[in-house]
Design a protein around this motif. Structure first.
Motif, PDB file in Angstrom:
ATOM      1  N   ILE A 314      31.504  39.533  37.150  1.00 33.29           N
ATOM      2  CA  ILE A 314      32.529  40.567  37.227  1.00 33.29           C
ATOM      3  C   ILE A 314      32.103  41.716  38.134  1.00 33.29           C
ATOM      4  CG2 ILE A 314      33.819  42.253  35.828  1.00 33.29           C
ATOM      5  CD1 ILE A 314      34.841  39.407  35.632  1.00 33.29           C
ATOM      6  N   GLN A 315      30.809  41.841  38.422  1.00 40.63           N
ATOM      7  CA  GLN A 315      30.400  42.846  39.396  1.00 40.63           C
ATOM      8  C   GLN A 315      31.066  42.598  40.741  1.00 40.63           C
ATOM      9  OE1 GLN A 315      26.331  42.782  40.780  1.00 40.63           O
ATOM     10  NE2 GLN A 315      26.110  40.602  40.306  1.00 40.63           N
ATOM     11  N   TRP A 316      31.312  41.332  41.059  1.00 43.60           N
ATOM     12  CA  TRP A 316      31.989  41.018  42.317  1.00 43.60           C
ATOM     13  C   TRP A 316      33.461  41.404  42.248  1.00 43.60           C
ATOM     14  CZ3 TRP A 316      28.890  40.444  46.145  1.00 43.60           C
ATOM     15  CH2 TRP A 316      27.615  39.907  45.937  1.00 43.60           C
ATOM     16  N   SER A 317      34.067  41.256  41.087  1.00 42.73           N
ATOM     17  CA  SER A 317      35.439  41.733  40.901  1.00 42.73           C
ATOM     18  C   SER A 317      35.511  43.238  41.145  1.00 42.73           C
ATOM     19  CB  SER A 317      35.923  41.407  39.481  1.00 42.73           C
ATOM     20  OG  SER A 317      37.136  42.056  39.193  1.00 42.73           O
ATOM     21  N   GLN A 318      34.525  43.956  40.619  1.00 48.55           N
ATOM     22  CA  GLN A 318      34.505  45.409  40.794  1.00 48.55           C
ATOM     23  C   GLN A 318      34.380  45.782  42.266  1.00 48.55           C
ATOM     24  OE1 GLN A 318      31.007  47.566  39.402  1.00 48.55           O
ATOM     25  NE2 GLN A 318      32.335  49.105  38.475  1.00 48.55           N
ATOM     26  N   ARG A 319      33.548  45.063  43.004  1.00 47.19           N
ATOM     27  CA  ARG A 319      33.365  45.375  44.426  1.00 47.19           C
ATOM     28  C   ARG A 319      34.645  45.098  45.214  1.00 47.19           C
ATOM     29  NH1 ARG A 319      27.221  42.858  45.197  1.00 47.19           N
ATOM     30  NH2 ARG A 319      26.260  44.216  43.614  1.00 47.19           N
ATOM     31  N   ILE A 320      35.313  43.991  44.879  1.00 43.65           N
ATOM     32  CA  ILE A 320      36.585  43.686  45.542  1.00 43.65           C
ATOM     33  C   ILE A 320      37.613  44.760  45.217  1.00 43.65           C
ATOM     34  CG2 ILE A 320      38.506  42.042  45.647  1.00 43.65           C
ATOM     35  CD1 ILE A 320      36.433  39.824  45.041  1.00 43.65           C
ATOM     36  N   ALA A 321      37.687  45.154  43.937  1.00 49.11           N
ATOM     37  CA  ALA A 321      38.659  46.167  43.525  1.00 49.11           C
ATOM     38  C   ALA A 321      38.410  47.494  44.231  1.00 49.11           C
ATOM     39  CB  ALA A 321      38.602  46.350  42.009  1.00 49.11           C
ATOM     40  N   ASN A 322      37.144  47.884  44.387  1.00 45.14           N
ATOM     41  CA  ASN A 322      36.829  49.149  45.037  1.00 45.14           C
ATOM     42  C   ASN A 322      37.312  49.185  46.480  1.00 45.14           C
ATOM     43  OD1 ASN A 322      35.642  50.353  42.810  1.00 45.14           O
ATOM     44  ND2 ASN A 322      33.574  49.681  43.327  1.00 45.14           N
ATOM     45  N   ILE A 323      37.293  48.042  47.140  1.00 45.17           N
ATOM     46  CA  ILE A 323      37.783  47.981  48.517  1.00 45.17           C
ATOM     47  C   ILE A 323      39.305  47.838  48.541  1.00 45.17           C
ATOM     48  CG2 ILE A 323      37.716  46.674  50.674  1.00 45.17           C
ATOM     49  CD1 ILE A 323      34.869  45.834  49.937  1.00 45.17           C
ATOM     50  N   PHE A 324      39.824  46.913  47.758  1.00 45.82           N
ATOM     51  CA  PHE A 324      41.257  46.620  47.787  1.00 45.82           C
ATOM     52  C   PHE A 324      42.093  47.837  47.410  1.00 45.82           C
ATOM     53  CE2 PHE A 324      45.272  45.389  45.954  1.00 45.82           C
ATOM     54  CZ  PHE A 324      45.738  44.401  46.818  1.00 45.82           C
ATOM     55  N   PHE A 325      41.775  48.483  46.281  1.00 44.04           N
ATOM     56  CA  PHE A 325      42.609  49.586  45.812  1.00 44.04           C
ATOM     57  C   PHE A 325      42.360  50.890  46.565  1.00 44.04           C
ATOM     58  CE2 PHE A 325      42.836  46.766  42.039  1.00 44.04           C
ATOM     59  CZ  PHE A 325      44.213  46.627  42.016  1.00 44.04           C
ATOM     60  N   ARG A 326      41.308  50.924  47.376  1.00 45.43           N
ATOM     61  CA  ARG A 326      41.118  52.080  48.248  1.00 45.43           C
ATOM     62  C   ARG A 326      42.077  52.033  49.435  1.00 45.43           C
ATOM     63  NH1 ARG A 326      37.193  52.785  52.289  1.00 45.43           N
ATOM     64  NH2 ARG A 326      36.155  50.889  51.592  1.00 45.43           N
ATOM     65  N   MET A 327      42.371  50.825  49.911  1.00 45.42           N
ATOM     66  CA  MET A 327      43.300  50.645  51.030  1.00 45.42           C
ATOM     67  C   MET A 327      44.248  49.493  50.703  1.00 45.42           C
ATOM     68  SD  MET A 327      42.534  52.930  53.368  1.00 45.42           S
ATOM     69  CE  MET A 327      43.066  52.325  54.955  1.00 45.42           C
ATOM     70  N   PRO A 328      45.119  49.667  49.711  1.00 48.83           N
ATOM     71  CA  PRO A 328      45.907  48.542  49.215  1.00 48.83           C
ATOM     72  C   PRO A 328      46.890  47.963  50.233  1.00 48.83           C
ATOM     73  CG  PRO A 328      46.654  50.590  48.227  1.00 48.83           C
ATOM     74  CD  PRO A 328      45.387  50.904  48.955  1.00 48.83           C
ATOM     75  N   LYS A 329      47.394  48.775  51.156  1.00 50.74           N
ATOM     76  CA  LYS A 329      48.334  48.228  52.139  1.00 50.74           C
ATOM     77  C   LYS A 329      47.659  47.190  53.019  1.00 50.74           C
ATOM     78  CE  LYS A 329      51.818  49.557  55.549  1.00 50.74           C
ATOM     79  NZ  LYS A 329      52.476  50.681  56.258  1.00 50.74           N
ATOM     80  N   ILE A 330      46.439  47.508  53.444  1.00 45.25           N
ATOM     81  CA  ILE A 330      45.675  46.535  54.225  1.00 45.25           C
ATOM     82  C   ILE A 330      45.297  45.347  53.347  1.00 45.25           C
ATOM     83  CG2 ILE A 330      43.511  46.158  55.461  1.00 45.25           C
ATOM     84  CD1 ILE A 330      43.676  49.057  56.400  1.00 45.25           C
ATOM     85  N   GLY A 331      44.890  45.642  52.106  1.00 43.28           N
ATOM     86  CA  GLY A 331      44.539  44.558  51.195  1.00 43.28           C
ATOM     87  C   GLY A 331      45.700  43.616  50.960  1.00 43.28           C
ATOM     88  N   TYR A 332      46.901  44.179  50.871  1.00 41.84           N
ATOM     89  CA  TYR A 332      48.087  43.338  50.676  1.00 41.84           C
ATOM     90  C   TYR A 332      48.303  42.435  51.885  1.00 41.84           C
ATOM     91  CZ  TYR A 332      52.850  42.073  49.288  1.00 41.84           C
ATOM     92  OH  TYR A 332      53.974  41.377  48.907  1.00 41.84           O
ATOM     93  N   ARG A 333      48.129  43.011  53.080  1.00 44.06           N
ATOM     94  CA  ARG A 333      48.401  42.241  54.298  1.00 44.06           C
ATOM     95  C   ARG A 333      47.372  41.145  54.535  1.00 44.06           C
ATOM     96  NH1 ARG A 333      46.461  42.699  59.330  1.00 44.06           N
ATOM     97  NH2 ARG A 333      45.542  44.752  58.946  1.00 44.06           N
ATOM     98  N   VAL A 334      46.077  41.486  54.385  1.00 40.53           N
ATOM     99  CA  VAL A 334      45.039  40.518  54.747  1.00 40.53           C
ATOM    100  C   VAL A 334      44.551  39.701  53.555  1.00 40.53           C
ATOM    101  CG1 VAL A 334      44.290  42.006  56.630  1.00 40.53           C
ATOM    102  CG2 VAL A 334      43.087  42.102  54.430  1.00 40.53           C
ATOM    103  N   GLY A 335      44.965  40.114  52.331  1.00 38.86           N
ATOM    104  CA  GLY A 335      44.512  39.389  51.145  1.00 38.86           C
ATOM    105  C   GLY A 335      45.633  38.703  50.410  1.00 38.86           C
ATOM    106  N   ILE A 336      46.549  39.494  49.835  1.00 38.35           N
ATOM    107  CA  ILE A 336      47.613  38.927  49.007  1.00 38.35           C
ATOM    108  C   ILE A 336      48.514  37.994  49.802  1.00 38.35           C
ATOM    109  CG2 ILE A 336      49.614  39.498  47.574  1.00 38.35           C
ATOM    110  CD1 ILE A 336      46.929  40.252  46.337  1.00 38.35           C
ATOM    111  N   LYS A 337      48.777  38.310  51.060  1.00 42.29           N
ATOM    112  CA  LYS A 337      49.712  37.510  51.848  1.00 42.29           C
ATOM    113  C   LYS A 337      49.112  36.208  52.373  1.00 42.29           C
ATOM    114  CE  LYS A 337      52.921  39.313  54.346  1.00 42.29           C
ATOM    115  NZ  LYS A 337      53.696  40.050  55.372  1.00 42.29           N
ATOM    116  N   ARG A 338      47.836  36.028  52.192  1.00 39.34           N
ATOM    117  CA  ARG A 338      47.227  34.760  52.636  1.00 39.34           C
ATOM    118  C   ARG A 338      47.752  33.612  51.774  1.00 39.34           C
ATOM    119  NH1 ARG A 338      42.886  34.954  56.005  1.00 39.34           N
ATOM    120  NH2 ARG A 338      42.191  32.928  55.273  1.00 39.34           N
ATOM    121  N   PRO A 339      48.018  32.465  52.382  1.00 34.87           N
ATOM    122  CA  PRO A 339      48.575  31.340  51.626  1.00 34.87           C
ATOM    123  C   PRO A 339      47.723  30.898  50.446  1.00 34.87           C
ATOM    124  CG  PRO A 339      48.744  30.950  53.997  1.00 34.87           C
ATOM    125  CD  PRO A 339      47.897  32.176  53.817  1.00 34.87           C
TER     126      PRO A 339
END
Length: 376
Positions: A314-339
């Motif tokens: 879960i430490q890796w989940s925390q690291r991902i969350a710290n990056i994703f929720f800091r810049m969620p618009k970019i995270g949405y584009r390059v992460g969530i929208k990936r197939p």
């Protein structure tokens, strides 16, 4: 004197009590609310927990969902299906939690609901738990009273940050057609909204995963409810504390353990709490059984087991969350929208892969998008 007193009859506490009683120990389960009780929670549970339990929990499943929908500020939608063998299970906590309590009672657990704990004290090689109805004595003590409970503080553990989450329950007159899990990432700063619909209910939730306390949750929930064709005023709004995992730390002290949300065992990326609660309950029961048998290192081993088998991933989940929720618009584009995003989400929740299997690629992809000169 009971062998063990468990404070809190949620999934973590009930599981601990059930497994200890199965092993022949005397167990008292204390719950401040009258049961069954409502618990603010959208109620997603990974089907993989069924393999951990030796009784059938499927009658407590309200809905099984495979379709997922993501949006950014209610636009730019993405829809996909989970590719796991089983869909995601959605439960009403008053039903699911009572299912676990009933199994504990069948195993011989003594239950006192409607019984608030007002203090604890260690004396004569055991714990005295003071309630509004009088004292109870037990050799071992399990704190399972959730993020908002006082037990961890009373036991001397360092405080963990408690975030506020909000749940809006909107009952519907008829079953939903084509119910879909939904996640909205643009309406709240450093957080998200989500809806895990039941058969005849929208269950909307909102929280911030980083930063300060969430402001104006009702406004965001009202906007989200409208997008679903519902209305904030038609539902019931609840709030509750949320302790996200924030690193490995001791979860044991003198003849006592923390489990579930009292131990801050909530995924900092997804807010998943039911599965780690049950996991910790199972491990706590093993540890206390061994301690009652004379193993002086059993409780320390419980902390080590949670860290090794849950926290270190879960430490890796925390690291991902710290990056994703800091810049969620970019995270949405390059992460969530990936197939592959929904496929990986399903595999994580099903226990088929771990965060460590994905972290390097995900963090590299998200971090790379923040570099100067990269398109945003």
């Amino acid at each position: 004197m009971f062998d063990c007193i468990v404070v809190g009859a949620g999934p973590a506490g009930s599981t601990t009590a059930y497994k200890l009683a199965q092993q022949g120990h005397s167990v008292l389960l204390l719950e401040k609310h009258q049961l069954p009780r409502y618990k603010p929670c959208t109620g997603a549970i990974a089907p993989s927990v069924a393999s951990w339990l030796d009784f059938d929990i499927t009658p407590a499943i309200d809905q099984k969902l495979r379709r997922v929908r993501y949006t950014w500020q209610l636009g730019d939608p993405i829809e996909a299906d989970l590719e796991t063998d089983e869909p995601m299970w959605i439960v009403r906590r008053e039903v699911f939690d009572q299912c676990l309590v009933d199994q504990a009672l069948k195993a011989g657990v003594a239950l006192k609901d409607g019984t608030s704990v007002v203090g604890i004290a260690f004396k004569d090689d055991g714990w005295t738990v003071q309630t509004e109805q009088g004292p109870y004595a037990g050799r071992y003590l399990v704190a399972a009273d959730g993020a908002d409970g006082p037990m961890a503080q009373w036991l001397g553990f360092n405080p963990e940050k408690v975030r506020q989450a909000y749940v809006l329950e909107i009952d519907l007159p008829a079953p939903l057609e084509n119910p879909t899990m939904a996640f909205e990432f643009g309406l709240v700063k450093q957080g998200c909204l989500w809806n895990f619909p039941k058969r005849q209910r929208h269950s909307l939730a909102i929280t911030r995963f980083l930063g300060d306390t969430l402001k104006n949750p009702k406004e965001s929930l009202a906007t989200y409810a409208q997008s679903l064709g519902s209305d904030l005023e038609a539902g019931q709004l609840y709030s509750h504390g949320l302790k996200l995992w924030n690193g490995n730390r001791p979860l044991h002290t003198q003849q006592a353990l923390l489990v579930g949300e009292a131990a801050a065992l909530v995924d900092p990326m997804t807010a998943e709490g039911i599965r780690p609660a049950i996991f910790s309950g199972l491990k706590a029961a093993v540890a206390i059984d061994r301690a009652l048998g004379g193993d002086t290192l059993a409780l320390a081993h419980y902390s080590e087991t949670i860290h090794e088998e849950w926290g270190n991933d879960i430490q890796w989940s925390q690291r991902i969350a710290n990056i994703f929720f800091r810049m969620p618009k970019i995270g949405y584009r390059v992460g969530i929208k990936r197939p592959t995003a929904t496929k990986r989400l399903g595999q994580l929740l099903a226990g088929e892969i771990r965060y460590a299997d994905l972290a390097n690629r995900v963090i590299k992809r998200l971090s790379g998008s923040f570099l100067p000169g990269r398109e945003t």
